[in-house]
Design a protein around this motif. Structure first.
Motif, PDB file in Angstrom:
ATOM      1  N   ASP A  50       0.837  -1.194   0.000  1.00 10.86           N
ATOM      2  CA  ASP A  50       0.000   0.000   0.000  1.00 10.86           C
ATOM      3  C   ASP A  50       0.875   1.249   0.000  1.00 10.86           C
ATOM      4  O   ASP A  50       2.037   1.206   0.378  1.00 10.86           O
ATOM      5  N   PHE A  51       0.300   2.353  -0.429  1.00 12.31           N
ATOM      6  CA  PHE A  51       0.984   3.641  -0.435  1.00 12.31           C
ATOM      7  C   PHE A  51      -0.050   4.711  -0.141  1.00 12.31           C
ATOM      8  O   PHE A  51      -1.257   4.509  -0.331  1.00 12.31           O
ATOM      9  N   ALA A  52       0.413   5.855   0.324  1.00  9.60           N
ATOM     10  CA  ALA A  52      -0.477   6.924   0.768  1.00  9.60           C
ATOM     11  C   ALA A  52      -0.677   7.936  -0.349  1.00  9.60           C
ATOM     12  O   ALA A  52       0.289   8.519  -0.848  1.00  9.60           O
ATOM     13  N   LEU A  53      -1.919   8.107  -0.749  1.00 10.59           N
ATOM     14  CA  LEU A  53      -2.273   9.231  -1.608  1.00 10.59           C
ATOM     15  C   LEU A  53      -2.428  10.502  -0.783  1.00 10.59           C
ATOM     16  O   LEU A  53      -2.037  11.583  -1.209  1.00 10.59           O
ATOM     17  N   LYS A  54      -2.998  10.376   0.415  1.00 12.40           N
ATOM     18  CA  LYS A  54      -3.063  11.435   1.412  1.00 12.40           C
ATOM     19  C   LYS A  54      -2.840  10.760   2.753  1.00 12.40           C
ATOM     20  O   LYS A  54      -3.696  10.042   3.237  1.00 12.40           O
ATOM     21  N   LYS A  55      -1.665  10.997   3.334  1.00  7.35           N
ATOM     22  CA  LYS A  55      -1.232  10.229   4.495  1.00  7.35           C
ATOM     23  C   LYS A  55      -2.244  10.331   5.630  1.00  7.35           C
ATOM     24  O   LYS A  55      -2.661  11.408   6.020  1.00  7.35           O
ATOM     25  N   GLY A  56      -2.622   9.171   6.125  1.00  9.56           N
ATOM     26  CA  GLY A  56      -3.576   9.104   7.206  1.00  9.56           C
ATOM     27  C   GLY A  56      -5.024   9.105   6.779  1.00  9.56           C
ATOM     28  O   GLY A  56      -5.913   8.925   7.614  1.00  9.56           O
ATOM     29  N   HIS A  57      -5.307   9.302   5.483  1.00  6.52           N
ATOM     30  CA  HIS A  57      -6.688   9.392   5.031  1.00  6.52           C
ATOM     31  C   HIS A  57      -6.973   8.479   3.834  1.00  6.52           C
ATOM     32  O   HIS A  57      -7.872   7.641   3.895  1.00  6.52           O
ATOM     33  N   VAL A  58      -6.218   8.636   2.742  1.00  5.14           N
ATOM     34  CA  VAL A  58      -6.502   7.917   1.502  1.00  5.14           C
ATOM     35  C   VAL A  58      -5.282   7.080   1.138  1.00  5.14           C
ATOM     36  O   VAL A  58      -4.161   7.612   1.041  1.00  5.14           O
ATOM     37  N   TYR A  59      -5.490   5.783   0.921  1.00  5.34           N
ATOM     38  CA  TYR A  59      -4.411   4.867   0.563  1.00  5.34           C
ATOM     39  C   TYR A  59      -4.812   4.075  -0.676  1.00  5.34           C
ATOM     40  O   TYR A  59      -5.996   3.816  -0.918  1.00  5.34           O
ATOM     41  N   GLY A  60      -3.810   3.687  -1.443  1.00  8.56           N
ATOM     42  CA  GLY A  60      -4.006   2.849  -2.614  1.00  8.56           C
ATOM     43  C   GLY A  60      -3.138   1.614  -2.535  1.00  8.56           C
ATOM     44  O   GLY A  60      -2.357   1.430  -1.589  1.00  8.56           O
ATOM     45  N   THR A  61      -3.243   0.756  -3.535  1.00  7.90           N
ATOM     46  CA  THR A  61      -2.472  -0.489  -3.596  1.00  7.90           C
ATOM     47  C   THR A  61      -1.644  -0.497  -4.866  1.00  7.90           C
ATOM     48  O   THR A  61      -2.155  -0.207  -5.954  1.00  7.90           O
ATOM     49  N   ILE A  62      -0.367  -0.814  -4.724  1.00  7.28           N
ATOM     50  CA  ILE A  62       0.525  -0.933  -5.871  1.00  7.28           C
ATOM     51  C   ILE A  62       0.888  -2.398  -6.052  1.00  7.28           C
ATOM     52  O   ILE A  62       1.143  -3.114  -5.077  1.00  7.28           O
ATOM     53  N   ILE A  63       0.870  -2.856  -7.296  1.00  8.37           N
ATOM     54  CA  ILE A  63       1.166  -4.242  -7.645  1.00  8.37           C
ATOM     55  C   ILE A  63       2.432  -4.240  -8.499  1.00  8.37           C
ATOM     56  O   ILE A  63       2.516  -3.514  -9.500  1.00  8.37           O
ATOM     57  N   LEU A  64       3.408  -5.043  -8.117  1.00 10.59           N
ATOM     58  CA  LEU A  64       4.718  -5.061  -8.755  1.00 10.59           C
ATOM     59  C   LEU A  64       5.051  -6.457  -9.246  1.00 10.59           C
ATOM     60  O   LEU A  64       4.532  -7.464  -8.741  1.00 10.59           O
ATOM     61  N   ASN A  65       5.939  -6.488 -10.235  1.00  8.65           N
ATOM     62  CA  ASN A  65       6.554  -7.737 -10.675  1.00  8.65           C
ATOM     63  C   ASN A  65       7.868  -7.864  -9.908  1.00  8.65           C
ATOM     64  O   ASN A  65       8.825  -7.144 -10.170  1.00  8.65           O
TER      65      ASN A  65
END
Length: 402
Positions: free
Chosen positions: A162-177
């Motif tokens: 996961d990573f923060a789009l807006k720290k403490g409020h909005v998070y997303g998921t990153i998928i890697l090879n």
């Protein structure tokens, strides 16, 4: 030799180079187009009617460590189609020009490779060393303009975090090879339903490397139960460091510091149990001052002297006196965590007649009306001490307030 030169500048084969000159620490090429007609970009109608022309300055790849700029003369044509909404258009040279671009396609692709490898500031520094200067923001804009690749199947070793789009409020998921380190996709949130839907649409993952989030574990078990789930190295080390730090902080009092005066074999054999413990040497003047203040405050506080009187006698703030008075050891005072903060009760020491009662009243916040009410023989800031004199820590004690 001429053929080798033509291969190095193959993107200039559609134009005529009129002049090559040194300009501003680099190389400037003056060129012009030779085509007599061009096709309209909207309707595709070929036109030979020239409306006018102007010069475009295009940055190109460096040559022999020198910046290269192409000063290109292009023409503007009139569109002959009556139904076309575009009245005029500018001719484009394949492999050399693009609409609204100030770089050649060859330079743009090179900068895109640098931006994908190093991102903004590091990529800008490398580009400056390669004599193709640009800014970090320009490199990031090139990356954002790249089209997303269509992902049909998930890689064999999949990384999820996961990573923060807006720290403490909005998070997303990153998928890697995980085998190549390339980004595969980005999801708008970090819920189990979103990840499960992506895994069902992109099968093929055999190993899933993820963090310790329960939502990711549930999504992998639901969508691809045959995949092996492993914890990534970063979170393993992070959890281990947090566990060790918590354990050491809990048993801080059990750790004894080694001293230089202790012999090498002091801990070997049965004699080490009977040897007296060597006191730990203070680390500096600050530690010495802390021990002296702690001893001076407790010497008066245990005799029932009010906090206010101790503060005036030792020249310390009342908050500092309370912190030392409530600290069992000087180390607790340095951490601003006394025994009362940790939920422990401070035992009441036996005192002489009348003094213990006064100390209990003082610790519960009840101050005596006058400093001389406890003992008529004592005067000054340390009134209330039945035996002994005022402390010597302050050679000029202040007079009591009346």
């Amino acid at each position: 030799m001429f053929s080798t030169f033509s291969m190095a500048f193959s993107h200039l084969s559609s134009v005529v180079v009129d002049e090559v000159r040194a300009e501003g620490g680099g190389i400037a090429l003056t060129a012009r187009t030779v085509t007599s007609e061009a096709a309209c970009p909207d309707c595709g109608t070929v036109s030979g009617r020239v409306h006018g022309g102007y010069r475009r300055r295009l940055a190109d790849l460096a040559a022999a460590g020198q910046r290269v700029v192409i000063d290109l003369l292009v023409r503007r044509f009139l569109c002959p189609a009556a139904g076309c909404g575009r009245r005029t258009f500018v001719e484009q040279v394949d492999g050399l020009t693009e609409r609204f671009a100030r770089r050649t396609p060859l330079l743009r692709r090179s900068l895109e490779k640098i931006a994908l490898a190093l991102a903004g500031r590091p990529g800008a520094r490398l580009a400056g060393h390669l004599s193709i200067p640009t800014s970090a923001n320009s490199l990031l804009r090139l990356v954002r303009r790249l089209p997303d690749r269509d992902v049909e199947a998930a890689p064999r070793v999949l990384g999820i975090g996961d990573f923060a789009l807006k720290k403490g409020h909005v998070y997303g998921t990153i998928i890697l090879n995980m085998e190549t380190g390339e980004r595969v996709d980005i999801l708008p949130d970090r819920t189990a339903d979103t990840l499960s839907a992506w895994l069902r649409a992109h099968p093929g993952a055999e190993i899933v490397c993820r963090d310790r989030a329960s939502a990711y574990a549930e999504a992998v078990r639901t969508a691809c139960p045959e995949a092996i789930q492993v914890a990534d190295r970063f979170h393993l080390w992070k959890n281990l460091c947090e566990a060790v730090e918590k354990c050491v902080a809990t048993h801080r009092s059990c750790l004894a510091e080694a001293t230089e005066d202790a012999p090498a074999g002091a801990t070997d054999g049965p004699k080490s149990a009977t040897k007296e413990e060597v006191p730990v040497r203070p680390e500096g003047m600050r530690v010495i001052r802390r021990h002296e203040r702690h001893a001076a405050v407790h010497d008066l506080y245990d005799k029932g002297v009010p906090v206010r009187a101790i503060s005036e006698a030792l020249g310390l703030d009342r908050k500092t006196v309370r912190r030392y008075a409530h600290a069992a050891t000087p180390e607790d005072a340095s951490l601003a965590t006394g025994s009362r903060r940790q939920g422990e009760s401070t035992p009441t020491r036996p005192t002489s007649s009348g003094v213990g009662t006064r100390a209990a009243r003082t610790r519960h916040g009840s101050m005596p009306k006058s400093p001389s009410s406890a003992s008529p023989a004592a005067n000054g800031p340390c009134a209330g001490i039945s035996r002994g004199s005022a402390p010597a820590a302050n050679p000029h004690p202040t007079s009591p307030r009346r």
